[in-house]
Design a protein around this motif. Structure first.
Motif, short mmCIF file in Angstrom:
data_model
loop_
_atom_site.label_atom_id
_atom_site.label_comp_id
_atom_site.label_asym_id
_atom_site.label_seq_id
_atom_site.Cartn_x
_atom_site.Cartn_y
_atom_site.Cartn_z
N LEU A 1 -6.73 -4.66 -0.51
CA LEU A 1 -5.47 -4.91 -1.15
C LEU A 1 -5.45 -5.95 -2.19
O LEU A 1 -4.45 -5.96 -3.20
N ILE B 1 2.70 -4.28 -2.92
CA ILE B 1 2.31 -4.11 -1.69
C ILE B 1 3.37 -4.53 -0.60
O ILE B 1 3.87 -5.48 -0.63
N VAL C 1 1.62 -3.77 6.20
CA VAL C 1 0.47 -3.36 6.76
C VAL C 1 0.99 -2.55 8.26
O VAL C 1 1.72 -3.27 8.97
N GLY D 1 -2.73 -0.37 5.33
CA GLY D 1 -2.04 -0.82 4.17
C GLY D 1 -1.10 0.20 3.06
O GLY D 1 -1.60 0.85 3.02
N VAL E 1 -2.27 -11.48 0.46
CA VAL E 1 -3.51 -10.65 0.69
C VAL E 1 -4.32 -11.32 0.10
O VAL E 1 -5.68 -11.28 0.47
#
Lengths: 476, 476
Positions: A247, A316, A319, A338, B244
């Motif tokens: 990621l 992002i 998770v 992810g 991350v």
């Protein structure tokens, strides 16, 4: 010759209490599409619209959509298809809206009962669905009623498509639109959707572009079950260690996408496009207020708007499968997924973008030399949409805005997606216009959703005026 | 002169059905300490032990611990403090165990009712708490009873400390141990804890070391609230992007900790220590079975055991505040908290380790040039523990193992933490021995927890024999 609108406008003002009462009745029906227990209320809302439209003289059909795919015992709510007017000498305009709403509970933090329309001293009308999207949907009905009562001839044939599953992925709608493109919608010459918002609170806008969204999962697995980090830490390769490294390779702090080939697909900025940004009513202060912080990537308006509207971005989201609760848990998760998405813009291609993502993620994982197992796949993809803001559909809307609000509208794009926009464009082949009624502070999916009374009443005038100007625009 | 144990052993065999019945009664009390609704059952379990001990002739106190810190209306269950024998001519041994259990519901996947002890054809006694830790706790009571019924003089004065909150952080226990170190526990000459497991299923072990655990949170925040990635993607610096990247800098796929100064604190392997690993009954196949995969870092036994027992490890457990559910959500989380922990070993120091972690995380974050805000802090820390396996306490236990099981025990360490071990060592200043009863397949915190009948009955003999050998060991 400018359309004669005074009689219609006066009638809208005179009926304003009646129109607010109509919105009050609609808000009182908790048509929450994501909650199976509320499905009867969603259906009741469809019947409310059907009854109101029928009383106004429209021809109405409640079109069933079958069962809900993820709940095979549950009927989807019907799509309300309606036609008002069938005069071959008039233009025909197709409008879309949705009558379902997001969930809302007083205990979520609402200051008022979410399903009781509550008007405060500043004319803010609080209630779930007030701005998203019951106010705009009723705007079309109110415009019809004001024309009838004012004795003003309705300027176009109006086709209406109101769905009840928008807040739950518009289940079943795409197939209906494609099926009806050459049937119920066959004579539509342009499409108008009122389901978005002004860029700020003061200046109206017309929206001619949306980004697409490709949503990806990166799944890394190893052990057969979750492990205790005391017993196994140091002896097993941990999927979460691999995942954060993959990621971390996707995007940097300033939003630069690190996957080769993504940025290379983006259409260059033309001087014509560039000039559009200068006059747009938008300040960094507005953005800082909306963010609740000053953690922006850019310091200035133009690169910020370009980053939001015409460049891709990668976020992002989180998770799945790892420890996510407060506190401390000493788990080594066995399988972690992810989630990230890329907002896409012209001229990015979905398939090419997917291939670039898959290849890059696989390469990054291969570099780790891990014995764990990787899967990378798209959960969903959706194309960007950009219409011509010079089409007569937009020209008419711009004139209507200037007539009602006294200013030329901003021509804007949006960073998010409204997939139905592209579906209508592709199925009908006609120009689609996004014509917002509410403003940026309405809080569509939040607590204390509201629609300002001014935006509602002037918005009814705007929708009606738009139809008059549309009727007068020369064919291009 | 070897102790005369035959009478005691025969009595244990003769009473085996009675001892299994005692375990059945204990398992039937669902003393789940993490569930406030079960608190009366936890207290009932304390009274069960108190009544049994009193009937055996022990002096018993139920010591209250006040209210539960996170539930101020809830009384903590009492600690059962007991003394059996008060002969100045005998050694005094302090034993610890816990009478609370992990949660268990049949619907979790248990093959049998979790709170009904169920013995199968292979002698596996299934039930929540059978091995963790009701079997071992009752082992001490059963040893007393078998001595009484056999007419064999009990070899030591036995102090017992049984708590009811072990599965919920041993709330309140540390203060009690420190307070009683020079009072109730004052004459204890060594400590024995039976609350861990053999390394495998065939060979008994004595455990002389545990790793510590420092648990860290890395919190990165920016926006005032969660954002929509369509609207804000590309314009705001995203906390999850930063997180991350920071997490990816901590450890690599092969478990190498990348924080400078951590590995430098680790005590070198001595030839004496190294020789201990060769004979230990452990195979990579056992580890692969336990993992459910072959995704190990090392291919061989020795580096694997060293990595588990005597080297630090770093595991990333998860992220709080990000999207963690199945499906797709296009959120930019406003505040995310990464969780990781470091298992610590001699000679790592807690404060120095914390400082190294904080400094490194801050440096990695600074490299990103982010406007977001970082916090890094330890949620909890706990020191490693290593005892001398050459102390008479271990020598006695080793002789007892050889007498009961016919083999010399493995001397093992464990990768996890049992914080009470260190508390007893530090508070009493005495040697602490971990003397397991159950085996590696017992599934202490899992569904279908069990204790093999053989391990229970021979384990009772082992605990009794240990006390006889302890009584005979010369002072060192």
């Amino acid at each position: 010759m400018a359309p004669q609108l005074d009689g219609f406008f006066q009638q809208v003002d005179g009926l304003s209490d009646h129109f607010i009462d109509r919105l009050r009745k609609a808000v009182a029906i908790p048509s929450v599409s994501s909650d199976a227990a509320r499905r009867p209320d969603v259906v009741r809302m469809a019947h409310f619209l059907s009854d109101e439209l029928t009383a106004l003289g429209a021809q109405v059909e409640l079109r069933p959509l079958g069962k809900q795919p993820d709940k095979p015992d549950l009927d989807l709510p019907p799509v309300v298809l309606a036609r008002y007017g069938n005069d071959k000498g008039k233009r025909t305009i197709l409008v879309y809206g949705h009558y379902d709403v997001q969930p809302a509970e007083k205990t979520d933090g609402w200051a008022t009962e979410p399903f009781e329309l509550t008007v405060d001293g500043q004319g803010r009308m609080f209630g779930r669905g007030s701005t998203d999207d019951k106010g705009p949907v009723l705007g079309w009905l109110n415009a019809i009623e004001a024309h009838k009562k004012a004795g003003v001839d309705f300027p176009v044939n109006l086709l209406m498509c109101f769905e009840g599953m928008e807040e739950y992925g518009s289940e079943g709608l795409d197939a209906l639109i494609e099926q009806e493109a050459q049937r119920f919608f066959a004579d539509a010459e342009a499409v108008c959707i009122s389901d978005n918002y002004w860029l700020g609170t003061e200046k109206p806008c017309l929206t001619y572009g949306l980004r697409g969204c490709n949503y990806y999962s990166v799944e890394i697995s190893g052990p057969g079950q979750d492990l205790h980090s005391g017993v196994f830490g140091g002896t097993a390769q941990e999927p979460m260690t691999d995942l954060v490294r993959v990621l971390a390779s996707l995007v940097d702090t300033n939003g630069k996408i690190l996957i080769p080939g993504i940025n290379e697909q983006v259409a260059p900025v033309t001087p014509e496009e560039e000039s559009l940004y200068d006059d747009i009513s938008f300040t960094m202060e507005t953005l800082h207020d909306a963010l609740g912080s000053k953690t922006t990537i850019f310091e200035d308006k133009k690169p910020t708007l370009m980053a939001r509207w015409r460049y891709p971005s990668l976020s992002i989201h989180g998770v799945e499968g790892a420890f996510s609760a407060p506190g401390a848990k000493t788990v080594i998760p066995a399988k972690v997924i992810g989630k990230f998405s890329i907002r896409t813009v012209p001229n990015m291609e979905i398939d090419k973008t997917n291939e670039l993502v898959y290849q890059y993620v696989q390469e990054q994982f291969a570099k780790l030399g891990s014995k764990n197992t990787l899967k990378v796949y798209a959960q969903h993809t959706g194309k960007w949409w950009v219409a011509s803001p010079h089409h007569w559909n937009f020209t008419a809307a711009a004139k209507a805005v200037e007539r009602v609000w006294g200013v030329k509208p901003d021509f804007t794009r949006e960073g998010g997606s409204i997939p139905v926009t592209l579906t209508f464009e592709q199925a009908t082949g006609k120009n689609v216009l996004l014509l917002p009624m509410g403003s940026s502070t309405d809080g569509a999916h939040s607590i204390n959703e509201k629609l300002d009374k001014r935006n509602y009443i002037e918005g009814i005038k705007l929708l009606g005026a738009y139809l008059h100007y549309v009727a007068e625009e020369p064919k291009q």
